[in-house]
Scaffold this motif. Structure first.
Motif, PDB file in Angstrom:
ATOM      1  N   PRO A 147       0.930  -1.133  -0.064  1.00  0.00           N
ATOM      2  CA  PRO A 147      -0.072   0.042  -0.102  1.00  0.00           C
ATOM      3  C   PRO A 147       0.578   1.382   0.023  1.00  0.00           C
ATOM      4  CG  PRO A 147      -0.109  -1.090   2.148  1.00  0.00           C
ATOM      5  CD  PRO A 147       0.688  -1.981   1.316  1.00  0.00           C
ATOM      6  N   GLY A 148       0.231   2.336  -0.456  1.00  0.00           N
ATOM      7  CA  GLY A 148       0.813   3.663  -0.573  1.00  0.00           C
ATOM      8  C   GLY A 148      -0.203   4.587  -0.924  1.00  0.00           C
ATOM      9  N   PRO A 149       0.176   5.744  -1.687  1.00  0.00           N
ATOM     10  CA  PRO A 149      -0.809   6.991  -1.971  1.00  0.00           C
ATOM     11  C   PRO A 149      -1.597   6.354  -2.850  1.00  0.00           C
ATOM     12  CG  PRO A 149       1.519   7.470  -2.364  1.00  0.00           C
ATOM     13  CD  PRO A 149       1.688   6.095  -2.068  1.00  0.00           C
ATOM     14  N   CYS A 150      -2.868   7.008  -2.694  1.00  0.00           N
ATOM     15  CA  CYS A 150      -4.024   6.977  -3.651  1.00  0.00           C
ATOM     16  C   CYS A 150      -4.832   8.207  -3.716  1.00  0.00           C
ATOM     17  CB  CYS A 150      -5.067   5.947  -3.149  1.00  0.00           C
ATOM     18  SG  CYS A 150      -6.285   5.685  -4.094  1.00  0.00           S
ATOM     19  N   ALA A 151      -4.767   8.967  -4.772  1.00  0.00           N
ATOM     20  CA  ALA A 151      -5.130  10.493  -4.752  1.00  0.00           C
ATOM     21  C   ALA A 151      -6.546  10.774  -4.163  1.00  0.00           C
ATOM     22  CB  ALA A 151      -4.965  11.121  -6.186  1.00  0.00           C
ATOM     23  N   VAL A 152      -7.338   9.796  -4.491  1.00  0.00           N
ATOM     24  CA  VAL A 152      -8.735   9.856  -3.776  1.00  0.00           C
ATOM     25  C   VAL A 152      -8.851   9.879  -2.298  1.00  0.00           C
ATOM     26  CG1 VAL A 152      -9.485   7.560  -3.827  1.00  0.00           C
ATOM     27  CG2 VAL A 152     -11.279   9.545  -4.002  1.00  0.00           C
ATOM     28  N   VAL A 153      -7.786   8.910  -1.541  1.00  0.00           N
ATOM     29  CA  VAL A 153      -7.926   8.887  -0.294  1.00  0.00           C
ATOM     30  C   VAL A 153      -7.151  10.175   0.256  1.00  0.00           C
ATOM     31  CG1 VAL A 153      -7.102   7.530   1.678  1.00  0.00           C
ATOM     32  CG2 VAL A 153      -8.079   6.364  -0.284  1.00  0.00           C
ATOM     33  N   VAL A 154      -6.127  10.437  -0.196  1.00  0.00           N
ATOM     34  CA  VAL A 154      -5.365  11.704   0.360  1.00  0.00           C
ATOM     35  C   VAL A 154      -6.374  12.924   0.080  1.00  0.00           C
ATOM     36  CG1 VAL A 154      -3.237  13.105   0.006  1.00  0.00           C
ATOM     37  CG2 VAL A 154      -3.131  10.909  -0.441  1.00  0.00           C
ATOM     38  N   ALA A 155      -7.078  12.891  -1.006  1.00  0.00           N
ATOM     39  CA  ALA A 155      -7.902  14.297  -0.953  1.00  0.00           C
ATOM     40  C   ALA A 155      -8.892  14.148  -0.094  1.00  0.00           C
ATOM     41  CB  ALA A 155      -8.562  14.070  -2.606  1.00  0.00           C
ATOM     42  N   LEU A 156      -9.784  12.886   0.342  1.00  0.00           N
ATOM     43  CA  LEU A 156     -10.792  13.089   1.120  1.00  0.00           C
ATOM     44  C   LEU A 156     -10.345  13.010   2.712  1.00  0.00           C
ATOM     45  CD1 LEU A 156     -12.566   9.776  -0.134  1.00  0.00           C
ATOM     46  CD2 LEU A 156     -13.454  11.986   0.135  1.00  0.00           C
ATOM     47  N   SER A 157      -9.037  12.810   3.023  1.00  0.00           N
ATOM     48  CA  SER A 157      -8.777  13.063   4.328  1.00  0.00           C
ATOM     49  C   SER A 157      -8.057  14.507   4.508  1.00  0.00           C
ATOM     50  CB  SER A 157      -7.407  12.172   4.884  1.00  0.00           C
ATOM     51  OG  SER A 157      -6.308  12.300   3.850  1.00  0.00           O
ATOM     52  N   LEU A 158      -7.915  15.117   3.355  1.00  0.00           N
ATOM     53  CA  LEU A 158      -7.442  16.573   3.586  1.00  0.00           C
ATOM     54  C   LEU A 158      -8.649  17.573   3.439  1.00  0.00           C
ATOM     55  CD1 LEU A 158      -4.552  18.000   3.702  1.00  0.00           C
ATOM     56  CD2 LEU A 158      -4.781  18.091   1.070  1.00  0.00           C
TER      57      LEU A 158
END
Ligand code: SAM
Length: 284
Positions: free
Chosen positions: A112-123
């Motif tokens: 596992p590592g970065p995934c744009a949608v997950v980073v976006a939602l958490s931010l």
């Protein structure tokens, strides 16, 4: 001979430091790396001194190349799958190959590592106790409006989309027409890169903000659940207000507050425990 393993390896979505030690080790150790765009991935390989052979694996050769990879796994070779950025199979090639491996009972594992949608939602600061990801928005206005109409009555989940920069303004016009000028949204641009940006506000404010100059970079658009406005009261105030009602148990109160703020029950329950002196006398 034991079968080889297919590794789904997440790679950075911008900042090259966002790669795990395990990902680097696996990319160095496998027999072959299947990459969406080998020229693009070679830059990552050069940066980290990875010399493993690369082969191309993209949407239009996924079926045929996938069968070749299955053969290699059967011969005991290990293969890593990477995409240009982020997590393989998420709006990227990989699904068919993963499916075939499961059908053939070949071992698959994820690094596992970065995934744009997950980073976006958490931010985003939008309610994310429940969310949906709906892939790329359609390119045509009619289809896009239908997609937005589908979230008009979404009261529970934040819904996220990938969008191309040159279509953002048109998408925002459609969004405002279908969901209203006041619908709360968040937009992230260029996550983990120098020009990272987070916008939060109404559809109208987004049009005003992004209408100023040409939009560039990579984008995730998120739509808050309908009716979610910046909360008028804090979680504690809501707990206190409902706590004054002798007919409500702690369980009822936590449930109501969780729904009001789009939080999980356990988060609100913990908050209610932290203010136990004020909540004294409420049924457990
Ligand atoms: N598999 C990738 C992942 O796990 O995020 C997504 C691949 S998809 C083909 C590419 C889209 O993801 C872009 O068009 C953009 O919408 C989004 N994206 C990728 N990197 C991003 C970034 N650094 N900032 C914002 N959005 C990004």
């Amino acid at each position: 001979m034991a079968d080889g393993i297919l590794y789904l390896v997440a790679t950075p979505i911008g900042n090259l430091e966002d790669i795990t030690l395990r990902a680097l080790r696996v990319l160095k150790e496998v027999d072959l790396v299947a990459a969406e765009d080998t020229r693009h991935s070679r830059k990552l390989f050069n940066h980290f001194g990875i010399t493993t052979s690369l082969t191309s694996f993209f949407q239009h050769n996924e079926a045929a190349k996938g069968e070749r990879i299955i053969e290699l796994l059967r011969q005991g070779k290990s293969v890593a799958l990477i995409s240009d950025a982020g997590t393989p199979a998420i709006s990227d090639p990989g699904y068919l190959l993963v499916c075939r491996c499961h059908e053939e009972r070949l071992p698959v594992t994820a690094i596992p590592g970065p995934c744009a949608v997950v980073v976006a939602l958490s931010l985003s600061g939008l309610p994310v106790a429940r969310f949906a990801f709906d892939g790329f928005l359609p390119a045509k206005s009619g289809a896009r409006r239908e997609v937005f109409a589908g979230v008009a009555n979404e009261y529970q989940r934040t819904v996220a989309y990938y969008e191309a920069p040159h279509r953002l303004l048109a998408a925002l016009h459609d969004l405002r027409d279908v969901l209203g000028a006041e619908r709360q949204i968040a937009i992230v641009r260029e996550l983990t890169k120098i020009h990272e940006e987070l916008f939060r506000g109404s559809a109208d404010e987004a049009l005003e903000h992004f209408g100023q100059s040409r939009v560039r970079g990579e984008i995730v658009l998120m739509i808050a659940p309908a009716m979610v406005k910046p909360p008028q009261e804090t979680v504690r105030e809501a707990l206190r207000r409902l706590g004054a009602d002798p007919d409500l148990s702690r369980r009822d109160i936590v449930k109501q507050v969780a729904r009001q703020f789009g939080l999980s029950g356990s988060e609100v329950y913990k908050e209610s425990l932290d203010m136990d002196d004020e909540m004294e006398g409420i049924n457990g």
